[in-house]
Write an enzyme that holds these catalytic residues in place. Structure first.
Site, PDB file in Angstrom:
ATOM      1  N   CYS A   1      -2.241   4.346   8.189  1.00  0.00           N
ATOM      2  CA  CYS A   1      -2.177   3.666   9.480  1.00  0.00           C
ATOM      3  C   CYS A   1      -0.885   3.978  10.210  1.00  0.00           C
ATOM      4  CB  CYS A   1      -2.302   2.166   9.285  1.00  0.00           C
ATOM      5  SG  CYS A   1      -3.678   1.784   8.226  1.00  0.00           S
TER       6      CYS A   1
ATOM      7  N   ASN B   1       0.795  -1.222   0.000  1.00  0.00           N
ATOM      8  CA  ASN B   1       0.000   0.000   0.000  1.00  0.00           C
ATOM      9  C   ASN B   1       0.832   1.280   0.000  1.00  0.00           C
ATOM     10  OD1 ASN B   1       0.322  -1.458   2.578  1.00  0.00           O
ATOM     11  ND2 ASN B   1      -0.437   0.414   3.500  1.00  0.00           N
TER      12      ASN B   1
HETATM   13  C1  LIG Z   1      -6.616  -0.403   3.556  1.00  0.00           C
HETATM   14  C2  LIG Z   1      -5.874  -1.671   3.685  1.00  0.00           C
HETATM   15  C3  LIG Z   1      -6.284  -2.666   4.610  1.00  0.00           C
HETATM   16  C4  LIG Z   1      -7.418  -2.458   5.559  1.00  0.00           C
HETATM   17  O1  LIG Z   1      -8.657  -2.458   4.918  1.00  0.00           O
HETATM   18  P1  LIG Z   1      -9.975  -1.923   5.672  1.00  0.00           P
HETATM   19  O2  LIG Z   1     -11.080  -2.415   4.821  1.00  0.00           O
HETATM   20  O3  LIG Z   1      -9.840  -0.433   5.678  1.00  0.00           O
HETATM   21  O4  LIG Z   1      -9.988  -2.500   7.028  1.00  0.00           O
HETATM   22  C5  LIG Z   1      -5.579  -3.860   4.640  1.00  0.00           C
HETATM   23  N1  LIG Z   1      -4.538  -4.067   3.832  1.00  0.00           N
HETATM   24  C6  LIG Z   1      -4.113  -3.149   2.945  1.00  0.00           C
HETATM   25  C7  LIG Z   1      -2.949  -3.460   2.071  1.00  0.00           C
HETATM   26  C8  LIG Z   1      -4.759  -1.920   2.856  1.00  0.00           C
HETATM   27  O5  LIG Z   1      -4.310  -1.019   1.978  1.00  0.00           O
END
Ligand SMILES: *Cc1c(COP(=O)(O)O)cnc(C)c1O
Length: 396
Positions: free
Chosen positions: A331, A158
């Site tokens: 995060c 991400n």
């Molecule tokens: C955003 C994200 C998550 C979390 O997803 P949510 O639906 O917001 O809980 C998990 N893994 C990756 C790689 C993300 O980018």
């Protein structure tokens, strides 16, 4: 006086706007005249209609990734899916060992679950990545033991957009009989995924990274009698008894439409976004002391992780005004720590803090990219002139 320019949103990896076509469909399931009935209330026609809509959405989610409908379980999002994949499998297989394998660059929802399990007495191997952010499948081979309960490696990171070789990693896991989980939140709808051929047993999805609503996601669980998962959430027996809770019809319908649009338009969208992203990098790459993180690896279309030598990312963001970008992931910035992903790639904490993550998406325009490039170049120049040494000390 000229009106203030509208803000430029370059943070699609944190979340995307809901596509207007998705909103339109979701609205049909909410009002007093809508299909608001509980999809589990099959004693009446409205309930059965809601149930049909849920199953249609499940088919759309499955279709995007080459899964079967019964292999898709709705959750509150990928955080829950990741927690469930880990905890559900560990609970079902704990008599076989106490070892798990993952990488150092996973999302917090995987790494924090891993840490919590370590505190409960499990042993976790954290695979390193190279300077470009790639996990070497050979390292996976070395890490797997007869006691390994699960291997979990994300598809697209991400922060950097770097793509992992989940085909090769999955193949190794399968040879050893170790279930393989993949966080595919950042790849679904952007890269082709075909679970009918990929050696993957569990895969996590989230709607709000693919122009659907927040608060809804899914876990793919391969239909295989030897793959047993314990539920994380107990209650009313929904989702074949594996994930209780009233099904969020409007959210699920939105998820389905978002994934259908991704199936129909995602690859064309990705090509266009990739060109815009490359155009933005072409402009930024002329600046001095700049580095594209993961630039030497295959990457998904929308990501640009750029380190600005000698300046602090937070100060840079301060000067960016109406440009919405991230420092690391949403995060990690919530915690105020330098990115664990960039540090795993060999950047110092200072270098990680001098990094901006820009992520483009479906609604990004050529004009926005031009304005963003100008805005960043100006802010960088200003900051370098204003306090070059202080900035350098901070970043060092
Ligand atoms: C955003 C994200 C998550 C979390 O997803 P949510 O639906 O917001 O809980 C998990 N893994 C990756 C790689 C993300 O980018």
């Amino acid at each position: 006086m000229a009106s203030a320019p509208s803000p430029i949103y370059l943070d699609y990896a944190a979340t995307t706007p809901v596509d207007p076509r998705v909103i339109q469909e979701m609205a049909r399931f909410m009002g007093p005249d809508g299909l608001f009935a509980n999809p589990s209330s099959v004693t009446h026609a409205p309930g059965r209609a809601a149930r049909a809509a849920v199953e249609e959405a499940r088919a759309e989610v499955a279709a995007l990734v080459g899964a079967r409908e019964r292999e898709i379980y709705f959750t509150s999002g990928a955080t829950e899916s990741n927690n469930w994949a880990w905890r559900g499998l560990v609970a079902a297989r704990r008599d076989r060992g106490r070892h798990l394998v993952t990488s150092r660059i996973e999302h917090a929802s995987v790494l924090d679950t891993a840490q919590a399990l370590e505190a409960e007495g499990f042993r976790v191997s954290y695979l390193p990545c190279d300077r470009e952010g790639r996990v070497d499948p050979e390292r996976v081979r070395e890490a797997l033991t007869p006691e390994t309960l699960l291997c979990s490696v994300m598809h697209v990171n991400n922060e950097t957009g770097v793509i992992q070789d989940i085909q090769a990693i999955g193949k190794l896991c399968r040879e050893r009989g170790v279930p393989f989980h993949v966080d595919a939140v950042q790849s679904a709808g952007k890269l082709p995924i075909d679970l009918s051929t990929l050696p993957v047993d569990l895969m996590s999805f989230s709607a709000h990274k693919v122009y659907g609503p927040k608060g809804i996601g899914a876990l793919y669980v391969r239909h295989d009698p030897t793959l047993v998962l314990e539920p994380l959430i107990h209650g009313g027996g929904q989702e074949r008894g594996l994930r209780a809770g009233t099904l969020a019809t409007h959210q699920i319908v939105g998820f389905g439409v978002a994934f259908r649009i991704a199936r129909e338009e995602g690859m064309a969208d990705a090509a266009r976004i990739g060109r815009l992203r490359d155009a933005l990098w072409a402009r930024l790459s002329r600046l001095e002391r700049i580095r594209l993180n993961g630039g030497g690896a295959p990457r998904a279309c929308g990501h640009l992780s750029v380190s600005f030598g000698g300046v602090n990312g937070e100060s840079l963001i301060f000067f960016l005004g109406d440009l919405a970008v991230a420092q690391g992931s949403a995060c990690s910035s919530a915690r105020g720590e330098p990115s664990h992903v960039l540090q795993a790639m060999g950047l110092t904490p200072g270098e990680a803090e001098s990094t901006l993550r820009m992520t483009l998406g479906r609604f990004t325009t050529v004009e926005e990219v031009e304005r963003a490039a100008e805005c960043i170049a100006q802010a960088y120049a200003r900051l370098s002139v204003l306090a070059p040494d202080a900035a350098r000390r901070q970043a060092g």
